[in-house]
Design a protein around this motif. Structure first.
Motif, mmCIF file in Angstrom:
data_model
loop_
_atom_site.group_PDB
_atom_site.id
_atom_site.type_symbol
_atom_site.label_atom_id
_atom_site.label_comp_id
_atom_site.label_asym_id
_atom_site.label_seq_id
_atom_site.Cartn_x
_atom_site.Cartn_y
_atom_site.Cartn_z
ATOM 1 N N PHE A 202 -10.358 -16.621 12.528
ATOM 2 C CA PHE A 202 -9.871 -14.413 12.017
ATOM 3 C C PHE A 202 -10.684 -14.620 12.745
ATOM 4 O O PHE A 202 -12.273 -14.264 13.386
ATOM 5 N N MET A 203 -9.937 -14.133 14.225
ATOM 6 C CA MET A 203 -10.449 -13.277 15.351
ATOM 7 C C MET A 203 -9.644 -11.767 14.944
ATOM 8 O O MET A 203 -8.895 -11.898 16.232
ATOM 9 N N LEU A 204 -10.748 -10.692 15.452
ATOM 10 C CA LEU A 204 -10.068 -9.697 15.766
ATOM 11 C C LEU A 204 -10.608 -9.261 16.896
ATOM 12 O O LEU A 204 -11.624 -8.636 16.437
ATOM 13 N N PHE A 205 -9.309 -8.601 17.533
ATOM 14 C CA PHE A 205 -10.089 -8.231 18.496
ATOM 15 C C PHE A 205 -9.344 -6.535 19.674
ATOM 16 O O PHE A 205 -8.530 -6.385 18.905
ATOM 17 N N ARG A 206 -9.955 -5.755 20.494
ATOM 18 C CA ARG A 206 -9.405 -4.588 20.836
ATOM 19 C C ARG A 206 -8.298 -5.549 22.195
ATOM 20 O O ARG A 206 -9.158 -6.679 22.889
ATOM 21 N N THR A 207 -7.245 -5.238 21.746
ATOM 22 C CA THR A 207 -6.097 -6.092 22.770
ATOM 23 C C THR A 207 -7.145 -5.999 23.712
ATOM 24 O O THR A 207 -6.467 -7.071 24.427
ATOM 25 N N GLU A 208 -7.497 -5.299 24.736
ATOM 26 C CA GLU A 208 -7.577 -4.611 26.182
ATOM 27 C C GLU A 208 -8.307 -6.358 26.641
ATOM 28 O O GLU A 208 -8.492 -6.574 27.580
ATOM 29 N N VAL A 209 -9.833 -5.875 25.946
ATOM 30 C CA VAL A 209 -10.465 -7.172 25.934
ATOM 31 C C VAL A 209 -10.194 -8.638 25.633
ATOM 32 O O VAL A 209 -10.381 -9.074 26.352
ATOM 33 N N LEU A 210 -9.146 -8.429 24.967
ATOM 34 C CA LEU A 210 -8.585 -9.951 24.574
ATOM 35 C C LEU A 210 -7.638 -10.769 25.843
ATOM 36 O O LEU A 210 -7.719 -11.873 26.998
ATOM 37 N N GLN A 211 -7.100 -9.419 26.487
ATOM 38 C CA GLN A 211 -6.030 -9.085 27.521
ATOM 39 C C GLN A 211 -6.663 -9.800 28.844
ATOM 40 O O GLN A 211 -6.194 -10.269 29.337
ATOM 41 N N LYS A 212 -8.044 -8.514 28.756
ATOM 42 C CA LYS A 212 -8.623 -8.959 29.912
ATOM 43 C C LYS A 212 -9.496 -10.327 30.151
ATOM 44 O O LYS A 212 -9.399 -11.156 31.289
ATOM 45 N N LEU A 213 -9.211 -10.932 29.339
ATOM 46 C CA LEU A 213 -10.291 -12.308 29.249
ATOM 47 C C LEU A 213 -8.793 -13.340 29.077
ATOM 48 O O LEU A 213 -9.100 -13.582 29.624
#
Length: 281
Positions: A202-213
């Motif tokens: 269960f990893m809840l991300f701010r989507t822009e952070v996840l896509q930046k990575l």
């Protein structure tokens, strides 16, 4: 951390990716049912928020049409991604991550039961802490006992003891394992900032952070992709353990899944340590 992440106010909603490969049908149905209930609670505070579920079929997806129809009745859009074969856990999630247009994205295992208030509490925290990019919850086992799945950077000995030795022998390494599992800090009450490594169940991300990575590193087929992503997340945002968000986890370790999983675990461990540095004892 070298950047402050602010929420993109023009983007709303939640996307969720669940990767399956020959899943246990009862566990998957339970995951989808509890996800539905958590979305209902979230929608009560954020009417009209779009929610999209990406169900990524790496092979052997059973018939879950009733569960998906129930989600659809609550206006959860479901997209089944299939036909790509068994590309691995991280690459499977990446198929969804690349398509996500949400404010938040949840990487979710098909053996997780969400508390009804899990999503609303998590989103409330994100919106009150705009520098937070990744959130991990309190995780319990099937009997409700806490699983300590936040980690300090591992040594090879830590991984071997925790993953492959029987419980009677693990007790000889209790202090060492407690340090590795952050038991001095992780409990059911206190928020903990910057746990080095968090669980991929269960990893809840701010989507822009996840896509930046760019999502998960596709070089890992299974195991350690969450260790890798956790460590990289600290470079662009804050990571938080929030015990007010609660889930139950039905998963097991590599050693209990047979020799093929042990080989995959060892191969991924080699890739992880080769990238981030070897620690033996």
């Amino acid at each position: 951390m070298n950047a402050t992440i602010a929420p993109r106010s023009e983007i709303e909603g939640l996307s969720v990716s669940v990767v399956v490969y020959r899943p246990d049908l009862a566990e998957l149905e339970s995951t989808l049912a509890t996800l539905r209930a958590a979305c209902q609670t979230l929608r009560a505070t954020r009417p009209g928020w779009p929610v999209t579920l990406y169900l990524v079929d790496n092979g052997g997806l059973p018939d879950v049409r009733p569960a998906l129809e129930a989600l659809g009745a609550d206006d959860v859009t479901t997209s089944i991604l299939t036909g790509h074969g068994n590309v691995g856990y991280g690459r499977g999630h990446n198929l969804a991550i690349k398509s996500a247009k949400s404010r938040y994205h949840l990487v979710l295992n098909p053996d997780i039961d969400l508390d009804r208030d899990a999503l609303v509490r998590a989103v409330d925290f994100f919106e009150g802490h705009p520098d937070t990019g990744l959130l991990t919850p309190w995780i319990g086992d099937e009997n409700g006992r806490q699983q300590f799945l936040c980690r300090r950077y591992p040594t090879l000995l830590d991984l071997f003891v925790r993953g492959f030795l029987p419980g009677s022998v693990q007790r000889l390494f209790a202090r060492r394992l407690a340090h590795y599992e952050m038991r001095d800090l992780i409990n059911d009450r206190d928020i903990v900032w910057s746990p080095p490594i968090v669980s991929g169940c269960f990893m809840l991300f701010r989507t822009e952070v996840l896509q930046k990575l760019a999502g998960f590193d596709a070089r890992y087929f299974l195991y350690f992709e969450d260790y890798d992503l956790s460590l990289r997340a600290h470079d662009v945002a804050r990571v938080v353990y929030l015990p007010a968000v609660r889930v139950l986890h039905h998963g097991g370790g590599a050693a209990r899944k047979g020799s093929a999983h042990i080989r995959m675990f060892a191969a991924s461990a080699y890739k992880f340590f080769s990238r981030f540095g070897w620690k033996w004892l």
